[in-house]
Design an enzyme around this catalytic site. Structure first.
Site, PDB file in Angstrom:
ATOM      1  CG  ASP A 160      40.312  33.536  47.722  1.00  0.00           C
ATOM      2  OD1 ASP A 160      41.231  35.008  47.786  1.00  0.00           O
ATOM      3  OD2 ASP A 160      39.376  34.318  46.787  1.00  0.00           O
ATOM      4  CG  HIS A 188      39.057  37.142  44.344  1.00  0.00           C
ATOM      5  ND1 HIS A 188      39.755  36.187  45.168  1.00  0.00           N
ATOM      6  CD2 HIS A 188      40.006  37.696  43.713  1.00  0.00           C
ATOM      7  CE1 HIS A 188      41.617  36.585  45.145  1.00  0.00           C
ATOM      8  NE2 HIS A 188      41.127  37.114  44.150  1.00  0.00           N
TER       9      HIS A 188
HETATM   10  C1  LMR Z   1      44.776  36.946  44.039  1.00  0.00           C
HETATM   11  O1  LMR Z   1      44.327  37.049  45.077  1.00  0.00           O
HETATM   12  O2  LMR Z   1      46.443  36.979  44.440  1.00  0.00           O
HETATM   13  C2  LMR Z   1      45.026  38.145  42.768  1.00  0.00           C
HETATM   14  O3  LMR Z   1      43.750  37.886  43.016  1.00  0.00           O
HETATM   15  C3  LMR Z   1      45.840  39.231  42.129  1.00  0.00           C
HETATM   16  C4  LMR Z   1      45.354  40.086  44.321  1.00  0.00           C
HETATM   17  O4  LMR Z   1      44.802  41.314  43.198  1.00  0.00           O
HETATM   18  O5  LMR Z   1      44.969  40.181  44.854  1.00  0.00           O
END
Ligand code: LMR
Length: 332
Positions: A160, A188
């Site tokens: 991120d 996240h």
């Molecule tokens: C991402 O951020 O790309 C990974 O965590 C996969 C998802 O499920 O988004």
């Protein structure tokens, strides 16, 4: 003699691991002076496929790769491990949130935590990548009891951070390396908060260089939804960008953070910034010359930043409640 690290990668036949393993083998994670004993871990049904990955690693003739193995037995893969990269988990599909996987993936992390406690080296460091990674890290850390110190558990929000810095650089007409102190707070997930209010680009405050309405609106939404956007476009979740973030994450733990920057790590909260103690939340972190990380203290947060952080932390608390039965007590 060269140093050697024993590294476990779980979910070794998955897409992220396929992008990650050759980079570890090539020395990109631990540097040119460190040999790697690479252990591929996966579920029994995937071990035949893992053998193919082992063959490819052999065929790469990587000079730093001292040993390669693959097994579904954690007693073999995790034995005396220095690093355990918990990549394996069921990935989400289109239209899902990462925490829709929480009950399905949670038990994997109970088993991982127990295996880490039982087999890994006492100084082992754990990086949780499989989603929802913050809460999976919480689960594994609880399952491991007090064997592995809190400081050794981290989960991945570097993807991120990388996404945020790329977008800000493009908007400001700058290079990614000119974006500093842009870090992720919280989960996240689609509530994550990339704090632009304390970030700089080319030495200027991001909020002076870039329109604040864009930062609070399109930028924030784009970063929160970026994983879903990749899934919608690719038909599969991010792989090599996730691998890049794992490499960056581990490297950020192995070298002091530049004096003009911070990095994003989801770590065991010490109660800073009203994030309940023990939750695994992303913070601005610096790593010192002694190799230990610290949450940056005294970051000024305006009303917007405070409300966004409160929202993402509230989500982490909800996830904690959902997996409460998987959280064995950890000694304080
Ligand atoms: C991402 O951020 O790309 C990974 O965590 C996969 C998802 O499920 O988004």
């Amino acid at each position: 003699m060269a140093k050697q690290v024993k590294v476990v990668v779980t979910g070794a036949t998955g897409q992220v691991a396929y992008a990650l393993l050759p980079r570890i083998a090539a020395g990109e994670m631990f540097g040119p002076d460190t040999e790697v004993d690479l252990r591929l871990s996966d579920i029994p049904q995937m071990i035949e496929k893992a053998k193919g990955v082992v063959m490819e690693l052999e065929d790469g003739a990587y000079p730093l790769l001292s040993r390669i193995s693959a097994s579904a037995e954690r007693s073999e893969t995790h034995k005396d491990a220095d690093w355990v990269l918990l990549v394996g988990s069921k990935p989400r599909g289109p239209g899902m949130e990462r925490n829709d996987l929480i009950r399905e993936n949670g038990p994997i992390f109970v088993a991982e935590g127990k295996a880490i406690a039982q087999y890994a080296g006492p100084g082992a460091r754990v990086v949780v990548v499989g989603n929802p990674c913050n809460t999976n890290c919480l689960i594994a850390r609880h399952a491991a009891g007090s064997t592995i110190p809190d400081e050794h558990w981290t989960a991945l929000t570097r993807l991120d951070q990388n996404r945020s810095r790329s977008q800000i650089a493009a908007k400001a007409g700058a290079r990614v390396r000119e974006v500093k102190k842009l870090v992720i707070w919280g989960n996240h997930s689609s509530t994550l908060y990339p704090d632009f209010t304390n970030a700089t680009v080319g030495g200027r405050k991001v909020t002076d260089a870039v329109d604040r309405a864009w930062l609070e609106g399109d930028f924030l939404k784009a970063i929160q939804q970026r994983g879903a956007a990749v899934i919608a476009a690719r038909g599969a979740s991010s792989a090599f960008s996730a691998a890049q973030a794992v490499v960056d994450h581990v490297k950020s733990l192995l070298a002091p953070t530049p004096a003009d920057d911070w990095t994003s790590l989801a770590v065991v909260s010490d109660g800073s910034y009203d994030v309940p103690k023990g939750l695994i939340s992303s913070f601005p972190v610096t790593v010192g010359a002694d190799g230990t990380w610290r949450i940056v203290k005294g970051v000024q947060l305006d009303a917007f930043a405070t409300s966004k952080i409160a929202a993402t932390v509230a989500e982490l608390r909800k996830e904690q409640v959902i997996v409460q039965d998987l959280l064995s007590p950890v000694a304080a």
